[in-house]
Scaffold this motif. Structure first.
Motif: not given
Length: 194
Positions: A97-106, A9-17, A157-164, A178-180
């Motif tokens: 970015y619908p043109a990128a659909v083939d490379k976007i996954f959780t 979401t905000g690129n301050t927690c999960r994705s930076p980790m 199981p949840s496909p999501d990684i919860a936001d801390p 969980e990310i690791e």
């Protein structure tokens, strides 16, 4: 598949980790030639990384970005693989970015190794998208559709990684674990592709 972009979401927690931990795992596994970045679907460029996220990365001997980056077309074009932290991030990114659909996954979807669960997850995501379209068209969602959604969701199981975000340090540690776990599977997958 040498350029990997993590999205939250905000690129301050999960994705930076995720960015920091993957860089460390790639180095430890002698996997060279990979570039890793992160961004947020609702990020403000330059917002500092969460203190707790930075602390957890430091504890793990990893380093992530110091500031947030907004998810943009140039970043999507740069990436060979886009891994989101939740299915809603995935849907939002595909809508933008619908043109990128083939490379976007959780992240969990991409590293998942149970074909039966993967098929059920795809069915669930397709059904959720169908229901969102109905809502957008102001069409009611029936009781049967709501029941199907509950049934499908309860089987997986949840496909999501919860936001801390805003939580205590131990919530960030749990999130990083969980990310690791997912990133260990990712590095194994990357090794197999080399």
């Amino acid at each position: 598949m040498n350029r990997i972009l993590f999205v939250c979401t905000g690129n301050t927690c999960r994705s930076p980790m995720a960015e920091g931990i993957l860089r460390k795992l790639l180095a430890e596994g002698n996997l060279t030639g990979y570039e890793v970045r992160s961004a947020g679907v609702a990020a403000y460029d330059g917002t500092p990384t969460s203190d707790h996220a930075a602390s957890v990365l430091k504890e793990r001997g990893a380093e992530g970005p110091r500031h947030s980056t907004f998810l943009s077309q140039p970043l999507i074009e740069w990436a060979d693989l886009v891994l989101t932290m939740t299915s809603s991030h995935k849907r939002h990114t595909i809508q933008l970015y619908p043109a990128a659909v083939d490379k976007i996954f959780t992240l969990k979807e991409y590293v998942h190794d149970d074909p039966a669960e993967t098929a059920k997850l795809a069915e669930l995501e397709s059904f959720v998208t169908e229901l969102q379209l109905k809502q957008a068209l102001a069409q009611p969602i029936s009781e049967a559709e709501q029941a199907k959604l509950r049934t499908l969701g309860g089987e997986l199981p949840s496909p999501d990684i919860a936001d801390p975000f805003g939580g205590p340090l131990h919530a960030y540690r749990k999130c990083a674990e969980e990310i690791e776990a997912c990133l260990i599977k990712l590095t194994a997958k990357l090794k197999a592709l080399d």
